[in-house]
Design an enzyme around this catalytic site. Structure first.
Site, short mmCIF file in Angstrom:
data_model
loop_
_atom_site.label_atom_id
_atom_site.label_comp_id
_atom_site.label_asym_id
_atom_site.label_seq_id
_atom_site.Cartn_x
_atom_site.Cartn_y
_atom_site.Cartn_z
N ASP A 118 0.88 -1.16 0.00
CA ASP A 118 0.00 0.00 0.00
C ASP A 118 0.92 1.22 0.00
OD1 ASP A 118 -1.58 2.22 0.82
OD2 ASP A 118 -3.07 0.86 1.69
N HIS A 119 0.92 1.96 -1.10
CA HIS A 119 1.93 3.01 -1.23
C HIS A 119 1.73 4.16 -0.25
CE1 HIS A 119 -1.18 3.94 -4.36
NE2 HIS A 119 -1.11 5.12 -3.81
N HIS B 231 -5.91 2.44 2.00
CA HIS B 231 -5.11 3.52 2.56
C HIS B 231 -5.58 3.97 3.93
CE1 HIS B 231 -3.38 3.49 -1.33
NE2 HIS B 231 -4.24 4.28 -1.92
#
Length: 365
Positions: A202-203, A266
């Site tokens: 998950d960036h 996120h």
């Protein structure tokens, strides 16, 4: 005395990017790899093999990537780009075809030989990056397995595993669209890769502010004593986006929506870092266990109370920008949301009675 491999720095490898002509590759992956090269942090000999259906040469691929590096990298140096571009290569084909993917193994070995990163076993380390539509994840993983490109089990059984090349894979979110599809994707990965070779990323967790949450909480004697229900009335986690969906509507967003695109990935990750208990060790598995324990204590509203715990919506027209339902490729009958708000509560000693509000929306800022 032999050197501890954990202190030797990252291994060199061939990075195979599936979906190399897409937005993620141009806006995120290539600029990030270029920055590593510019700082001298990209391992020596590491190279990139872009894979997509579009026919083009290595030079054409490099020329198309340069404007992205100029725009999205923190800084751009022409000399550093030339060094990096010499490591970038391209191969056109159907990544769901095991025959084509098998040929990528030969291509990777040739690049490993060219850039001097072959292991004693005769193959390079290979990192597969799935920068493609989520519907292609399982077909590509199955093709990698059918082509025989992953030999991780043989590596661990060898007398000298450090001499044998590894194969790893990175899967971006969304990781499935519901529980059943997430379990199916996990099974596909497990049939081909060892678990410690799979990276579900998950960036948002790479953002500096997010990475500092645990430090602020557990290493700061001012905050930790008051980080509980006695002193906190409620918690809000908001991702207010300026832009709309645009061209992503038809390819991805209209089948995902704000809840799947932002909240379940996120925002829940950020919430977990805010609300979890301190891990016994600051490593991935310990932090993951605390996140799981936190969500295991989440309260579930009854069906009659859902309206008080969540809200969905879509943005309308604004100036020259169309409403979401008028974006090209959008099927209005799907009723895909571009705004999602959610309330969560946790039955724990720290947070009992404290509501957590999550919200995210396109064109919300």
């Amino acid at each position: 005395m032999s050197q501890d491999p954990r202190q030797a720095g990252p291994d060199s490898c061939v990075i195979v990017i599936f979906g190399a002509s897409g937005d993620l590759t141009h806006r995120k992956l290539i600029p990030a790899l270029f920055e590593l090269e510019a700082r001298g942090d990209l391992p020596k000999g590491t190279c990139v093999l872009g894979v997509s259906r579009t026919e083009m040469s290595d030079e054409t691929f490099r020329d198309r990537l340069r404007p992205s590096a100029e725009e999205f990298a923190h800084s751009f140096d022409a000399g550093a780009w030339e060094r990096f571009a010499s490591r970038v290569h391209y191969c056109a084909g159907d990544a769901t075809d095991p025959t084509f993917v098998g040929g990528l193994g030969e291509k990777a070995r040739a690049l490993g030989r060219q850039h001097g990163v072959l292991r004693p076993s005769g193959s390079p380390n290979v990192l597969f990056y799935l920068s493609v539509a989520p519907t292609l994840y399982e077909p590509i993983i199955d093709s990698i397995g059918a082509a025989g490109l992953v030999v991780e089990g043989k590596r661990w059984c060898s007398l000298h595993p450090e001499d044998t090349a590894w194969q790893r894979i990175i899967v971006e979110k969304p990781f499935g669209s519901d529980l059943a599809s997430a379990q199916s994707l996990n099974r596909s990965l497990g049939r081909v890769f060892e678990e410690d070779s799979v990276f579900r990323i998950d960036h948002y967790l790479g953002k500096e502010l997010v990475q500092n949450i645990l430090v602020m909480r557990f290493a700061n004697t001012i905050f930790e004593p008051v980080w509980n229900r006695t002193h906190v009335d409620h918690v809000q986690v908001t991702a207010a986006e300026t832009v709309g969906v645009g061209s992503r509507a038809a390819n991805f967003y209209d089948r995902a929506g704000a809840l799947r695109d932002m909240v379940q990935s996120h925002l829940l990750q950020i919430l977990a870092l805010v609300a979890m208990e301190p891990p016994t060790e600051y490593d991935a598995s310990s932090i993951m266990r605390e996140k799981i324990k936190l969500f295991g204590a989440a309260l579930s509203p009854s069906a009659s109370r859902l309206g008080a715990w969540g809200a969905l919506g879509r943005y309308g027209a604004s100036g020259s920008e169309p409403a979401y339902e008028d974006e090209p490729g959008v099927e209005a009958s799907r009723r895909t949301e571009t705004y999602a708000a959610l309330k969560l509560e946790f039955d724990t000693w720290r947070w009992s009675g404290v509501p957590f509000y999550l919200r995210s929306g396109k064109r919300m800022a």
